[in-house]
Design a protein around this motif. Structure first.
Motif, mmCIF file in Angstrom:
data_model
loop_
_atom_site.group_PDB
_atom_site.id
_atom_site.type_symbol
_atom_site.label_atom_id
_atom_site.label_comp_id
_atom_site.label_asym_id
_atom_site.label_seq_id
_atom_site.Cartn_x
_atom_site.Cartn_y
_atom_site.Cartn_z
ATOM 1 N N ILE A 86 -11.289 2.648 0.804
ATOM 2 C CA ILE A 86 -11.044 3.842 1.631
ATOM 3 C C ILE A 86 -9.598 4.311 1.421
ATOM 4 O O ILE A 86 -8.754 3.535 0.972
ATOM 5 N N ASN A 87 -9.345 5.561 1.767
ATOM 6 C CA ASN A 87 -7.966 6.061 1.745
ATOM 7 C C ASN A 87 -7.326 5.767 3.101
ATOM 8 O O ASN A 87 -7.692 6.379 4.109
ATOM 9 N N SER A 88 -6.337 4.856 3.127
ATOM 10 C CA SER A 88 -5.736 4.489 4.422
ATOM 11 C C SER A 88 -4.904 5.634 4.995
ATOM 12 O O SER A 88 -4.663 5.672 6.196
ATOM 13 N N CYS A 89 -4.509 6.597 4.145
ATOM 14 C CA CYS A 89 -3.639 7.693 4.630
ATOM 15 C C CYS A 89 -4.403 8.672 5.514
ATOM 16 O O CYS A 89 -3.779 9.443 6.242
ATOM 17 N N ILE A 90 -5.729 8.694 5.428
ATOM 18 C CA ILE A 90 -6.485 9.655 6.248
ATOM 19 C C ILE A 90 -7.514 8.935 7.126
ATOM 20 O O ILE A 90 -8.530 9.515 7.501
ATOM 21 N N THR B 171 0.869 -1.181 0.000
ATOM 22 C CA THR B 171 0.000 0.000 0.000
ATOM 23 C C THR B 171 0.905 1.231 0.000
ATOM 24 O O THR B 171 1.776 1.367 0.858
ATOM 25 N N LYS B 172 0.716 2.110 -0.971
ATOM 26 C CA LYS B 172 1.660 3.210 -1.206
ATOM 27 C C LYS B 172 1.190 4.529 -0.606
ATOM 28 O O LYS B 172 -0.006 4.764 -0.464
ATOM 29 N N GLU B 173 2.160 5.398 -0.323
ATOM 30 C CA GLU B 173 1.823 6.760 0.077
ATOM 31 C C GLU B 173 2.187 7.705 -1.058
ATOM 32 O O GLU B 173 3.342 7.753 -1.487
ATOM 33 N N GLY B 174 1.182 8.432 -1.561
ATOM 34 C CA GLY B 174 1.439 9.441 -2.579
ATOM 35 C C GLY B 174 1.341 10.815 -1.944
ATOM 36 O O GLY B 174 2.332 11.488 -1.695
ATOM 37 N N CYS B 175 0.110 11.213 -1.612
ATOM 38 C CA CYS B 175 -0.132 12.584 -1.162
ATOM 39 C C CYS B 175 -0.365 12.695 0.345
ATOM 40 O O CYS B 175 -0.246 13.778 0.911
ATOM 41 N N ALA B 176 -0.751 11.608 0.982
ATOM 42 C CA ALA B 176 -1.127 11.594 2.402
ATOM 43 C C ALA B 176 -2.258 12.581 2.712
ATOM 44 O O ALA B 176 -2.381 13.074 3.827
ATOM 45 N N SER B 177 -3.076 12.874 1.722
ATOM 46 C CA SER B 177 -4.188 13.791 1.972
ATOM 47 C C SER B 177 -5.481 13.361 1.273
ATOM 48 O O SER B 177 -6.379 14.176 1.079
ATOM 49 N N GLY B 178 -5.556 12.118 0.864
ATOM 50 C CA GLY B 178 -6.817 11.617 0.305
ATOM 51 C C GLY B 178 -7.036 11.948 -1.153
ATOM 52 O O GLY B 178 -8.108 11.677 -1.695
ATOM 53 N N ASP B 179 -6.025 12.506 -1.826
ATOM 54 C CA ASP B 179 -6.245 12.995 -3.188
ATOM 55 C C ASP B 179 -5.833 12.032 -4.302
ATOM 56 O O ASP B 179 -6.301 12.172 -5.418
ATOM 57 N N CYS B 180 -4.900 11.100 -4.037
ATOM 58 C CA CYS B 180 -4.326 10.347 -5.161
ATOM 59 C C CYS B 180 -4.765 8.888 -5.227
ATOM 60 O O CYS B 180 -4.633 8.258 -6.270
ATOM 61 N N GLY B 181 -5.219 8.329 -4.122
ATOM 62 C CA GLY B 181 -5.714 6.952 -4.122
ATOM 63 C C GLY B 181 -4.638 5.877 -4.058
ATOM 64 O O GLY B 181 -4.964 4.686 -4.037
ATOM 65 N N ALA B 182 -3.354 6.260 -4.014
ATOM 66 C CA ALA B 182 -2.275 5.254 -3.991
ATOM 67 C C ALA B 182 -2.374 4.360 -2.755
ATOM 68 O O ALA B 182 -1.929 3.216 -2.765
ATOM 69 N N CYS B 183 -2.975 4.893 -1.693
ATOM 70 C CA CYS B 183 -3.030 4.181 -0.407
ATOM 71 C C CYS B 183 -4.334 3.391 -0.233
ATOM 72 O O CYS B 183 -4.636 2.968 0.881
ATOM 73 N N THR B 184 -5.098 3.223 -1.323
ATOM 74 C CA THR B 184 -6.435 2.611 -1.187
ATOM 75 C C THR B 184 -6.358 1.177 -0.631
ATOM 76 O O THR B 184 -5.588 0.350 -1.121
#
Ligand SMILES: Cc1cc2nc3c(=O)[nH]c(=O)nc-3n(C[C@H](O)[C@H](O)[C@H](O)COP(=O)(O)OP(=O)(O)OC[C@H]3O[C@@H](n4cnc5c(N)ncnc54)[C@H](O)[C@@H]3O)c2cc1C
Ligand code: FES
Ligand code: FES
Length: 494
Positions: A71-75, A39-52
């Protein structure tokens, strides 16, 4: 009784979390505690979906069934996992056999650098769990919160559109009953809580527990989906001392209908009430589909949107225009106010210490009423509004023409709070909607609002677009009105 633990299923394994800072996001937990770096971190703000990632939850409406939500795991704060099954991209393949959601990406050449791929796979996985033959519109809706910078979307969309009807049974289908049983057991556990690094988290199970918690600790911070609040941690590097999660409070997660109202629990995610609102107010349903992305709507709530009191939140102007009310609760006592009376000044509301939003009541439409909503943003999907215009107009239509008998025009992005336009409304009320009247209304709007300039739009742009939206609404209503006048004549002279 409170248990100082969070328990959930990580894939099929029961996991217990203790002594972890509750400000930790699910993404941080996966990568730094579980060493699952798929699971990746792109923006850490819910905008990119890399962390889905995907959460499977017990379906409250269909007993014994699960719902799967991206869901966005980063937020998402780690405590919010309690009682759910967390599924990550590592969990999809069985042995060397890729999951349908992965194999279709390979078959359609849907990945280049691969950074976005786990996120797309998880969004597609969640979609196919609910719908194994999605059409293009459904795929676009499911993938709108995932960005790809190198492959291009055509191949990814085609991959997600590939039917999974005849796909091999996956491990989640095989373990379905076991998962339902395990989540049902977790549901029976005492109120979950988490303490770590001097910070606390608690997830009350009913309204009395929530009210008592907030009365004992009035400085607590409420969290629902966390899609606003978590940004203060991931972007502003704040730490929250005491988080109180409202998503497990039974009384706050329901939707009810009476003859005259739709009552939406403040902690019910958008994805669970969008269809009902779309049925009564198509413009509102369409507007909600443009709030954030599927991942944001799967966790974000009405209570969070109104509670955040942002001048550019999309729901408040719509609720104000509809004349919606909200019920506020403090230690067993409730008061109901108009949503328009909730906002006092920039991020200031009438909410008292220990008080919280219980529900929002939206009146059902009656004959002669129209709701028109216009969201102005730079992109269609996953973008915050520069201006949100919400027009509620009630007209009396006779064979001699039409007259406005009730009007509420509310705007977001035009002032420090979402608010109505009393001067413009006074121009319109009691009159027939004509080109000359609309010109006067547009002029009056400059008395109601003096918008500001920021990164989203200049003051001039905001005013011009808001004025033009009044005209747009007039043009759209004109043909419908003309048709109704003719219909009235036909009926009266039949
Ligand atoms: C990528 C992205 C896109 C977005 N796009 C949009 C958009 O298009 N339009 C839009 O309007 N918003 C948008 N948002 C903002 C956000 O998703 C919404 O405002 C959402 O409704 C917030 O709900 P939540 O449950 O996540 O709130 P949370 O983040 O959990 O809480 C927000 C605030 O409300 C308070 N709160 C929560 N519940 C209650 C309650 N019951 N009573 C009192 N206070 C409460 C919290 O303490 C906090 O201060 C976006 C966010 C992201 C990350
Ligand atoms: S990392 Fe970009 S949405 Fe989570
Ligand atoms: S494959 Fe590189 S960002 Fe999508």
């Amino acid at each position: 009784m409170v248990a100082n633990t969070i328990k959930f299923l990580l894939n099929n394994e029961l996991v217990k979390i203790e002594n972890l800072d509750p400000n930790t996001t699910v993404l941080q937990y996966l990568r730094e505690e579980q060493f699952k770096s798929g699971t990746k971190e792109g923006c850490a703000s819910g905008d990119c979906g890399a962390c889905t990632v995907v959460l499977a939850e017990l379906d409250t409406e269909n007993s014994g069934q699960l719902t799967y939500k991206s869901i966005n795991s980063c937020i998402t704060f780690v405590g919010n996992l309690h009682g759910k099954q967390l599924i990550t991209v590592e969990d999809l393949k069985e042995g060397a056999q890729l999951h349908h959601a992965q194999q279709t990406i390979v078959d359609n050449h849907g990945s280049q650098c691969g950074f976005c791929t786990p996120g797309f796979v998880m969004s597609s996985f969640a979609l196919h769990k609910q719908n194994n033959t999605p059409n293009r519109a459904e795929v676009l809706e499911a993938l709108a919160g995932n960005l790809c910078r190198c492959t291009g979307y055509r191949s990814i969309i085609e991959a997600a559109m590939t039917s999974s009807k005849d796909a091999r049974e996956d491990s989640f289908a095989k373990h379905y009953q076991a998962t339902v049983a395990a989540l049902t057991e977790l549901e029976q556990l005492p109120t979950p809580a988490l303490t770590g690094n001097g910070h606390n988290y608690i997830a009350p199970k009913n309204i009395d527990e929530l009210a008592t918690e907030l009365t004992n600790e009035p400085k607590s911070t409420l969290v629902a989906g966390g899609t606003d609040l978590a940004l203060s941690v991931t972007q502003n590097l704040a730490t929250i001392d005491k988080l109180v999660y409202v998503g497990n409070v039974a009384e706050l997660t329901t939707i009810e209908e009476t003859e005259t109202e739709i009552i939406i629990g403040s902690a019910l995610p958008y994805s669970e009430f969008i269809d009902t609102l779309h049925h009564y107010y198509p413009d509102l349903g369409e507007m909600i589909e443009r709030i954030g992305s599927k991942q944001v709507r799967n966790t974000g709530t009405l209570g969070g949107n109104v509670g955040n009191a942002s001048p550019i939140g999309d729901m408040p102007p719509a609720l104000i225009a509809l004349g919606a009310t909200m019920t506020l609760h403090v230690q067993g006592q409730e008061r109901t106010i108009l949503v328009e009376d909730y906002f006092v000044d920039y991020k200031k509301t009438v909410l008292k210490p220990s008080e919280f939003i219980k529900s929002i009541q939206i009146p059902k439409p009656t004959a002669g009423q129209t709701l028109k909503l216009y969201k102005i943003s730079k992109r269609i999907d996953d973008d915050i509004s520069a201006v949100l215009a919400a027009f509620f107009i009630e007209q009396e239509i006779t064979e001699n023409g039409q007259k406005i008998t009730n009007v509420r025009l509310a705007f977001g992005g035009m002032a420090a709070i979402p608010k109505r336009s009393p001067v413009t409304e006074a121009i319109l009320l009691g009159n027939s909607l004509t080109k000359a009247l609309v010109a006067q209304a547009k002029e009056a709007l400059t008395t109601d609002f003096q918008p500001m300039s920021d990164v989203r739009a200049s003051d001039k742009y905001r005013m011009t677009v808001a004025q033009n939206l009044i005209e747009k609404c007039y043009i759209e209503l004109q043909s419908a009105n003309a048709r109704k006048v003719i219909e009235t004549r036909v009926v009266n002279h039949a």
